[in-house]
Scaffold this active site. Structure first.
Site, PDB file in Angstrom:
ATOM      1  N   TYR A  96      -9.158 -11.747  -5.544  1.00 45.54           N
ATOM      2  CA  TYR A  96      -8.199 -12.054  -6.596  1.00 45.54           C
ATOM      3  C   TYR A  96      -8.397 -13.474  -7.113  1.00 45.54           C
ATOM      4  O   TYR A  96      -8.188 -13.745  -8.295  1.00 45.54           O
ATOM      5  CB  TYR A  96      -6.772 -11.869  -6.074  1.00 45.54           C
ATOM      6  CG  TYR A  96      -6.478 -10.459  -5.639  1.00 45.54           C
ATOM      7  CD1 TYR A  96      -6.179  -9.469  -6.568  1.00 45.54           C
ATOM      8  CD2 TYR A  96      -6.528 -10.097  -4.300  1.00 45.54           C
ATOM      9  CE1 TYR A  96      -5.931  -8.173  -6.182  1.00 45.54           C
ATOM     10  CE2 TYR A  96      -6.276  -8.798  -3.897  1.00 45.54           C
ATOM     11  CZ  TYR A  96      -5.976  -7.843  -4.842  1.00 45.54           C
ATOM     12  OH  TYR A  96      -5.736  -6.550  -4.438  1.00 45.54           O
ATOM     13  N   HIS A 140      -2.581   2.190  -6.029  1.00 41.91           N
ATOM     14  CA  HIS A 140      -3.136   0.925  -5.530  1.00 41.91           C
ATOM     15  C   HIS A 140      -3.307  -0.091  -6.655  1.00 41.91           C
ATOM     16  O   HIS A 140      -3.340  -1.301  -6.394  1.00 41.91           O
ATOM     17  CB  HIS A 140      -4.478   1.177  -4.837  1.00 41.91           C
ATOM     18  CG  HIS A 140      -4.767   0.186  -3.752  1.00 41.91           C
ATOM     19  ND1 HIS A 140      -4.049   0.143  -2.573  1.00 41.91           N
ATOM     20  CD2 HIS A 140      -5.678  -0.823  -3.678  1.00 41.91           C
ATOM     21  CE1 HIS A 140      -4.521  -0.833  -1.815  1.00 41.91           C
ATOM     22  NE2 HIS A 140      -5.503  -1.438  -2.462  1.00 41.91           N
ATOM     23  N   LYS A 172      -2.252  -0.041   7.115  1.00 45.30           N
ATOM     24  CA  LYS A 172      -3.686   0.200   7.219  1.00 45.30           C
ATOM     25  C   LYS A 172      -4.347  -0.663   8.285  1.00 45.30           C
ATOM     26  O   LYS A 172      -5.228  -0.190   9.016  1.00 45.30           O
ATOM     27  CB  LYS A 172      -4.323  -0.076   5.853  1.00 45.30           C
ATOM     28  CG  LYS A 172      -5.837   0.052   5.816  1.00 45.30           C
ATOM     29  CD  LYS A 172      -6.359  -0.279   4.439  1.00 45.30           C
ATOM     30  CE  LYS A 172      -7.879  -0.209   4.387  1.00 45.30           C
ATOM     31  NZ  LYS A 172      -8.388  -0.571   3.049  1.00 45.30           N
ATOM     32  N   HIS A 189      -3.411  -9.343   4.343  1.00 44.01           N
ATOM     33  CA  HIS A 189      -4.853  -9.423   4.567  1.00 44.01           C
ATOM     34  C   HIS A 189      -5.129 -10.201   5.858  1.00 44.01           C
ATOM     35  O   HIS A 189      -4.437 -11.164   6.172  1.00 44.01           O
ATOM     36  CB  HIS A 189      -5.543 -10.119   3.398  1.00 44.01           C
ATOM     37  CG  HIS A 189      -5.604  -9.270   2.164  1.00 44.01           C
ATOM     38  ND1 HIS A 189      -5.886  -9.781   0.909  1.00 44.01           N
ATOM     39  CD2 HIS A 189      -5.426  -7.937   1.983  1.00 44.01           C
ATOM     40  CE1 HIS A 189      -5.880  -8.806   0.013  1.00 44.01           C
ATOM     41  NE2 HIS A 189      -5.599  -7.677   0.644  1.00 44.01           N
ATOM     42  N   ARG A 233       0.866  -1.178   0.000  1.00 39.90           N
ATOM     43  CA  ARG A 233       0.000   0.000   0.000  1.00 39.90           C
ATOM     44  C   ARG A 233       0.903   1.229   0.000  1.00 39.90           C
ATOM     45  O   ARG A 233       2.058   1.171   0.451  1.00 39.90           O
ATOM     46  CB  ARG A 233      -0.899   0.006   1.231  1.00 39.90           C
ATOM     47  CG  ARG A 233      -1.808  -1.229   1.354  1.00 39.90           C
ATOM     48  CD  ARG A 233      -2.625  -1.163   2.628  1.00 39.90           C
ATOM     49  NE  ARG A 233      -3.492  -2.321   2.787  1.00 39.90           N
ATOM     50  CZ  ARG A 233      -3.164  -3.434   3.439  1.00 39.90           C
ATOM     51  NH1 ARG A 233      -1.968  -3.522   4.002  1.00 39.90           N
ATOM     52  NH2 ARG A 233      -4.007  -4.439   3.536  1.00 39.90           N
ATOM     53  N   ARG A 242      -0.550  -2.523  -6.653  1.00 42.22           N
ATOM     54  CA  ARG A 242      -0.749  -3.607  -5.677  1.00 42.22           C
ATOM     55  C   ARG A 242      -1.669  -4.681  -6.275  1.00 42.22           C
ATOM     56  O   ARG A 242      -1.407  -5.876  -6.127  1.00 42.22           O
ATOM     57  CB  ARG A 242      -1.339  -3.019  -4.395  1.00 42.22           C
ATOM     58  CG  ARG A 242      -1.724  -4.033  -3.320  1.00 42.22           C
ATOM     59  CD  ARG A 242      -2.155  -3.267  -2.060  1.00 42.22           C
ATOM     60  NE  ARG A 242      -2.853  -4.102  -1.114  1.00 42.22           N
ATOM     61  CZ  ARG A 242      -2.277  -4.842  -0.169  1.00 42.22           C
ATOM     62  NH1 ARG A 242      -0.954  -4.877  -0.095  1.00 42.22           N
ATOM     63  NH2 ARG A 242      -2.993  -5.550   0.683  1.00 42.22           N
TER      64      ARG A 242
END
Length: 640
Positions: free
Chosen positions: A507, A472, A398, A498, A370, A475
């Site tokens: 994804y 982003h 984040k 994640h 990120r 990413r």
């Protein structure tokens, strides 16, 4: 070495004749001067034998000095014989100052400052501009060496700029910009204790809630202050933006509202939710996205629900926003860059002259970071693990979690280049912890900003002939490449940081390898059995289907009928009416039809075997079901 006989700080008791003699030496060294210069200097010294008294004159009088007197005044300033006042220094354009500073007592300090600025990445032109516009004026007015300058001296200079703007309307933007840079350079020299504050100071929460009805404003501000205890500053800022929008709406529809307790669902909340469908983004002018609508409804709903739970006096007496008020979220796939676009962008970044920002983007693409995580990387981010290779330590981001990412030689080369390109200097305050930190991406003695990275990405995308690209998306491109390479869901979660499988499954849905392989297997099998389907025709002639061979051998879906047979191309699918009569309870036959039924049974059995060989399992089962039904019919006919 400075010539001490000429430019040593002069005592207050210095005789006018000595000052005049020093000025003549100065003119001779500079190759300048004429009788007008010398006469102006003698006239000045006759009126102010103690030259420092000239600074007590009104500003208009000091600025009225003619062009022959001004060189003498400049000489007095650079030789530290005169402190003319900040008001004079910010009004006077000292265009020839650098020529006058040569061999002066100010020159060593200015050279030290410009050298430090160059080490931090400032160009020679910019460093000289900061030195002459800010530092030289500070040295002249304070009479102090560079190492003794303080923050208060910078503030005094800016205050004089504010006064000038108030009296003349001439802005001080350029002074503020160069003062900001000067402060950062002085910090890295160890002269100032704290680094420069951000050039743009964010508005206070009170200022951001200015458009909220006055009776409601204290509750809005108090709620945001309370959220600071549990949310990051960025989250609180986002909440402030959304609540300010709600406050502006209330001011428009009900400016006389006196309390949040007076909010009514039908009068205030439902119209507000409806208005979001036509609300536009203040930057792009386009309607806000569904995701933004959801965030705004969530922000208002949580605000009202939480102050009710907390027992605030002016909280609504009942729940006003419900789950059904949220629009259906759009399940969009991650916006990755196709392979060709990815290669073009990488080439444009590799050829960039702004190496620090371009290399930052290349690292983001190579590691899937990120943008906040990228710019928070520190100098010691690379870790060598014996037997496990090199790893990149990604700081808290984040989701407030750290992780390690394996990197290859290409990334190590990038980091080495960044280390050589970044500007050195003292550690900077970490925005999360407040502790000093050596960040990897520093430019001009400050952290590389998100805006600088985005601008470089926009430039590279335009050069590559691509549309608008966000950081982003790099990413997303990283994650998509991993999915295409067959990485497991657990590994993808670890690499992207994640915390839930749902985040990574987006994804997996983007390119499902199982779906692709099944599609290709079925397509290849169909092509091998039937060949290409003739194009440009709505119906298939018999010879095209059978190839002039036996109808039971044709690469088509076949059915044996009582009076003939049916042939359909595989693209057409099975006929839902094939052999429907034989299975119907109303169908009756007798012994006179045994020959036809027996022939149909033989064909149905052969068609079942043919369909199974072609991989048409359901078609084979249909034919076997017909064989079973014919066996029953033949048995009943023979018995009758």
């Amino acid at each position: 070495m400075q010539p001490a006989h000429d430019y040593a700080p002069a005592p207050e008791s210095e005789r006018p004749a000595d000052v005049y003699a020093a000025y003549l030496v100065h003119l001779q060294r500079r190759g300048r001067g004429n009788t007008a210069y010398t006469q102006a200097a003698r006239s000045f010294l006759r009126r102010w034998p103690q030259v420092g008294r000239w600074a007590d004159l009104p500003l208009d009088t000091r600025l009225a000095a003619n062009c022959s007197t001004r060189p003498f005044i400049t000489f007095l300033m650079v030789s530290r014989r005169l402190q003319p006042g900040y008001d004079y220094l910010v009004h006077r354009k000292l265009s020839s100052l650098w020529h006058e500073l040569t061999d002066s007592c100010l020159e060593p300090d200015l050279n030290q400052f410009i050298g430090a600025a160059s080490e931090l990445g400032f160009s020679q032109r910019v460093a000289s501009a900061i030195g002459s516009q800010i530092i030289a004026r500070l040295l002249i007015q304070t009479g102090l060496p560079l190492a003794d300058l303080r923050e208060s001296d910078l503030q005094d200079l800016l205050h004089a700029c504010d006064i000038r703007q108030m009296h003349t309307g001439r802005g001080a933007k350029h002074y503020r910009a160069t003062t900001h840079s000067a402060r950062q350079i002085l910090f890295h020299l160890g002269i100032l204790d704290s680094e420069a504050r951000p050039a743009v100071t964010p508005l206070s929460l009170e200022e951001r809630m200015a458009d909220v009805p006055s009776a409601l404003r204290p509750a809005f501000v108090a709620y945001l202050h309370r959220k600071r205890a549990t949310c990051t500053p960025k989250t609180v800022s986002s909440l402030a933006t959304r609540l300010a929008h709600f406050g502006r709406y209330l001011a428009a529809v009900d400016p006389d509202i006196v309390s949040l307790a007076a909010l009514d669902r039908r009068r205030h909340i439902e119209p507000f939710i409806t208005s979001l469908t036509t609300t536009v983004n203040s930057v792009t002018g386009e309607p806000i996205t569904v995701a933004d609508r959801i965030r705004r409804v969530h922000a208002v709903g949580n605000f009202l629900a939480e102050i009710t739970e907390w027992g605030w006096d002016d909280a609504p007496p009942r729940k006003l926003i419900f789950r059904a008020d949220l629009p259906r979220a759009q399940r969009v796939l991650p916006r990755y860059l196709p392979v060709d676009a990815d290669r073009k962008l990488t080439a444009a970044l590799s050829n960039s002259t702004y190496r620090l920002a371009a290399d930052a983007l290349l690292v983001q693409r190579a590691c899937g970071l990120r943008i906040g995580e990228l710019l928070d990387l520190e100098l010691d981010c690379i870790h060598e693990i014996p037997g496990q290779g090199s790893w990149l330590k990604v700081p808290l981001g984040k989701l407030d979690s750290e992780r390690m990412i394996p990197v290859d030689e290409e990334v190590l080369t990038l980091v080495d280049r960044i280390t050589a390109t970044r500007s050195p200097g003292r550690p900077l305050r970490h925005p999360r912890t407040g502790a000093p930190a050596d960040f990897l991406f520093t430019h001009h003695g400050k952290r590389l900003s998100q805006s600088a990275v985005r601008q470089e990405l926009n430039r590279a995308a335009a050069e590559a002939g691509l549309g608008h690209i966000t950081p982003h998306q790099l990413r997303h491109t990283y994650a998509t490449a991993l999915i295409n390479a067959g990485v497991s869901l657990q590994a993808l979660m670890a690499l992207l940081g994640h915390v839930s499988t749902q985040m990574s499954l987006r994804y997996a849905h983007l390119f499902d390898a199982t779906v692709r392989s099944e599609y290709e297997r079925a397509l290849n099998l169909a092509k091998s059995h039937i060949g290409p389907i003739p194009a440009g025709r709505t119906q298939l002639p018999l010879t095209d289907v059978t190839g002039d061979g036996g109808w039971k051998d044709a690469p088509a879906i076949k059915s044996r009928l009582a009076g003939g047979y049916c042939l359909r191309a595989p693209a057409q699918g099975s006929c839902p009416y094939a052999n429907i009569c034989e299975h119907c309870p109303s169908f009756h036959t007798d012994s006179t039809h045994l020959a036809v039924l027996s022939a149909q049974r033989v064909d149905a059995r052969d068609l079942a075997d043919d369909a199974e060989k072609r991989g048409w399992i359901e078609e084979a089962e249909r034919h076997r079901a017909l064989v079973s039904r014919l066996d029953v019919l033949i048995s009943e006919s023979a018995a009758g």
